[in-house]
Scaffold this motif. Sequence first.
Motif, PDB file in Angstrom:
ATOM      1  N   ILE A 160      -3.305  -2.021  16.758  1.00  0.00           N
ATOM      2  CA  ILE A 160      -2.875  -1.417  15.634  1.00  0.00           C
ATOM      3  C   ILE A 160      -2.329   0.418  16.229  1.00  0.00           C
ATOM      4  O   ILE A 160      -2.488   0.667  17.338  1.00  0.00           O
ATOM      5  CB  ILE A 160      -3.805  -0.143  14.607  1.00  0.00           C
ATOM      6  CG1 ILE A 160      -5.256   0.609  14.606  1.00  0.00           C
ATOM      7  CG2 ILE A 160      -4.698  -1.801  13.408  1.00  0.00           C
ATOM      8  CD1 ILE A 160      -6.109   1.228  13.795  1.00  0.00           C
ATOM      9  N   ASN A 162      -2.776   3.070  16.218  1.00  0.00           N
ATOM     10  CA  ASN A 162      -3.893   4.549  16.362  1.00  0.00           C
ATOM     11  C   ASN A 162      -3.747   5.889  16.197  1.00  0.00           C
ATOM     12  O   ASN A 162      -3.277   6.839  15.644  1.00  0.00           O
ATOM     13  CB  ASN A 162      -5.130   4.391  17.822  1.00  0.00           C
ATOM     14  CG  ASN A 162      -5.437   3.261  17.529  1.00  0.00           C
ATOM     15  OD1 ASN A 162      -6.645   3.205  16.644  1.00  0.00           O
ATOM     16  ND2 ASN A 162      -5.875   1.798  17.991  1.00  0.00           N
ATOM     17  N   ALA A 165      -1.903   6.117  13.042  1.00  0.00           N
ATOM     18  CA  ALA A 165      -2.908   5.723  11.865  1.00  0.00           C
ATOM     19  C   ALA A 165      -3.805   7.330  11.504  1.00  0.00           C
ATOM     20  O   ALA A 165      -3.972   7.795  10.439  1.00  0.00           O
ATOM     21  CB  ALA A 165      -4.025   4.746  11.880  1.00  0.00           C
ATOM     22  N   ASP A 293     -11.785   3.194  10.410  1.00  0.00           N
ATOM     23  CA  ASP A 293     -12.498   1.598  10.880  1.00  0.00           C
ATOM     24  C   ASP A 293     -12.176   1.308   9.600  1.00  0.00           C
ATOM     25  O   ASP A 293     -11.414  -0.337   8.877  1.00  0.00           O
ATOM     26  CB  ASP A 293     -13.888   1.531  11.626  1.00  0.00           C
ATOM     27  CG  ASP A 293     -13.224   2.094  12.767  1.00  0.00           C
ATOM     28  OD1 ASP A 293     -12.371   2.012  13.409  1.00  0.00           O
ATOM     29  OD2 ASP A 293     -14.371   2.829  12.954  1.00  0.00           O
ATOM     30  N   VAL A 308      -9.103   5.413   7.587  1.00  0.00           N
ATOM     31  CA  VAL A 308      -8.464   4.635   7.756  1.00  0.00           C
ATOM     32  C   VAL A 308      -8.641   2.771   8.043  1.00  0.00           C
ATOM     33  O   VAL A 308     -10.018   2.436   8.686  1.00  0.00           O
ATOM     34  CB  VAL A 308      -7.914   4.722   9.350  1.00  0.00           C
ATOM     35  CG1 VAL A 308      -6.672   3.673   9.765  1.00  0.00           C
ATOM     36  CG2 VAL A 308      -6.982   6.531   9.381  1.00  0.00           C
ATOM     37  N   HIS A 309      -8.336   2.182   7.506  1.00  0.00           N
ATOM     38  CA  HIS A 309      -8.917   0.453   7.421  1.00  0.00           C
ATOM     39  C   HIS A 309      -7.758  -0.240   8.197  1.00  0.00           C
ATOM     40  O   HIS A 309      -6.751  -0.386   8.286  1.00  0.00           O
ATOM     41  CB  HIS A 309      -8.888  -0.273   5.945  1.00  0.00           C
ATOM     42  CG  HIS A 309      -9.036  -1.235   6.497  1.00  0.00           C
ATOM     43  ND1 HIS A 309      -8.320  -2.458   6.026  1.00  0.00           N
ATOM     44  CD2 HIS A 309     -10.742  -1.539   5.545  1.00  0.00           C
ATOM     45  CE1 HIS A 309      -9.237  -3.585   6.272  1.00  0.00           C
ATOM     46  NE2 HIS A 309     -10.806  -3.052   5.939  1.00  0.00           N
ATOM     47  N   GLN A 310      -8.654  -0.755   9.351  1.00  0.00           N
ATOM     48  CA  GLN A 310      -8.377  -1.831  10.438  1.00  0.00           C
ATOM     49  C   GLN A 310      -8.728  -2.895   9.920  1.00  0.00           C
ATOM     50  O   GLN A 310     -10.128  -2.878  10.061  1.00  0.00           O
ATOM     51  CB  GLN A 310      -8.525  -1.346  11.915  1.00  0.00           C
ATOM     52  CG  GLN A 310      -9.096  -0.852  12.136  1.00  0.00           C
ATOM     53  CD  GLN A 310      -9.135  -0.519  13.890  1.00  0.00           C
ATOM     54  OE1 GLN A 310      -8.182  -1.693  14.528  1.00  0.00           O
ATOM     55  NE2 GLN A 310     -10.117   0.102  13.960  1.00  0.00           N
ATOM     56  N   ASN A 311      -8.179  -4.442  10.123  1.00  0.00           N
ATOM     57  CA  ASN A 311      -9.133  -5.420   9.751  1.00  0.00           C
ATOM     58  C   ASN A 311      -9.341  -6.457  11.352  1.00  0.00           C
ATOM     59  O   ASN A 311      -8.946  -6.694  12.050  1.00  0.00           O
ATOM     60  CB  ASN A 311      -8.178  -6.434   9.633  1.00  0.00           C
ATOM     61  CG  ASN A 311      -9.152  -7.870   8.688  1.00  0.00           C
ATOM     62  OD1 ASN A 311     -10.090  -8.584   9.119  1.00  0.00           O
ATOM     63  ND2 ASN A 311      -8.716  -8.285   7.526  1.00  0.00           N
ATOM     64  N   LYS A 315      -7.753  -9.217  13.799  1.00  0.00           N
ATOM     65  CA  LYS A 315      -7.096  -8.538  15.198  1.00  0.00           C
ATOM     66  C   LYS A 315      -8.309  -9.682  16.191  1.00  0.00           C
ATOM     67  O   LYS A 315      -7.252 -10.152  16.562  1.00  0.00           O
ATOM     68  CB  LYS A 315      -8.033  -7.067  15.169  1.00  0.00           C
ATOM     69  CG  LYS A 315      -7.148  -6.485  16.682  1.00  0.00           C
ATOM     70  CD  LYS A 315      -7.915  -5.337  17.131  1.00  0.00           C
ATOM     71  CE  LYS A 315      -7.676  -4.307  16.305  1.00  0.00           C
ATOM     72  NZ  LYS A 315      -8.188  -2.720  16.147  1.00  0.00           N
ATOM     73  N   PHE A 335      -1.876  -1.544   9.752  1.00  0.00           N
ATOM     74  CA  PHE A 335      -3.611  -0.707   8.694  1.00  0.00           C
ATOM     75  C   PHE A 335      -3.248  -0.080   7.451  1.00  0.00           C
ATOM     76  O   PHE A 335      -1.753  -0.079   7.600  1.00  0.00           O
ATOM     77  CB  PHE A 335      -3.736   0.461   9.639  1.00  0.00           C
ATOM     78  CG  PHE A 335      -2.775   1.480   9.886  1.00  0.00           C
ATOM     79  CD1 PHE A 335      -2.772   2.760   9.323  1.00  0.00           C
ATOM     80  CD2 PHE A 335      -1.945   1.743  11.064  1.00  0.00           C
ATOM     81  CE1 PHE A 335      -2.115   3.791   8.719  1.00  0.00           C
ATOM     82  CE2 PHE A 335      -1.140   2.128  11.075  1.00  0.00           C
ATOM     83  CZ  PHE A 335      -1.097   3.702  10.347  1.00  0.00           C
TER      84      PHE A 335
END
Length: 343
Positions: A160, A162, A165, A293, A308-311, A315, A335
Amino acid sequence: MTVNKVWTLKSIAKELGVSNATVSNAFNRPDQLSKKRRDDILESCKKMGYSGPNKAAQSLRNGRFNIVALVLPDSVEYMITDPVASNFVKGVSAVLENSKVNLLLFSGTSDSINAVSDFVDGFICYGSPRNTELIDQLRTTTKKVVTADFDIDRKASIGIDNEQAAYEIAKLAINSKDDDIAILGLRLLDSNLTCRVYDLPSSDFTCSISHQRLKGYRRAIKELDVNLRDDRVWNIPASKHNSALIAVREALTSSPRPNVLLCMSDLIALTAIKEINSMGLKVPEDIRVVGFDGIDEALHSSPVLTTVHQNSEKKGNKAAELFIDRATDSVLIPFHIEHGGSC
């Protein structure tokens, strides 16, 4: 028939009075034999304890092993207990299993990838390994390499943005030029100590997601014209409660006490919220806290964490797809900000 002997393709064929090709076809190319002939050969082999041609030798001959080494940034023990890493591993394994490819977990603290390089089809590397020598080895290996959360110019990477974000969540957390900010960083230094960070090592900032996040925080702080004190950035060596608690307590007992905590992981942020609550202070009234995360535990904190939401599972899916497809793409997945009550 001789039993309890170490059989080879050649010796088993001689024992059965057939050609090497016939035995090989019985195991690997059933369409080349009648069903009865194949069944007879397999039954005889079973009785003699012969399970088929040597798979390792076959793999060495054709150069394919159907094994991918997943290089983790830290020890396997630590990474499988980390919710972000475990979701990434879950995503990788789901795609590889569907493609009949096996997964080998490889510790980022190991001395060299050469221990497994001859027996795998390539590497998926999740995050920058603790042993930085592995990065140079991954750069030069002739095997396929896909990197996640960092880029080593191997033409296939996933992650992502980063920096962006971190910039966005910092702008959300900071309300005033008078805010007093603390940054609880994750692995900003190559150190096992929880400590304040005064000078960063001269390194490639594109190689570390932590450095990218710090860059995003600082961009937002500068844009909002807020002062970040020289002693308000911490290095936390692992995203664990005990490591984070040292930095959290130092930050919360600093004078003046910060009223904004920018945390580089949700586990660090959740530790901070718990400690703030135990001190009789309130989130977000006294101190605003944001994470990074989007782990499930963040949804159950009091208050719910803004993060911050990351899948990470997605990934992992994409990293495995890039490997299987022999792709050369550098991919950024989206994100989003999870708005909770912590800021």
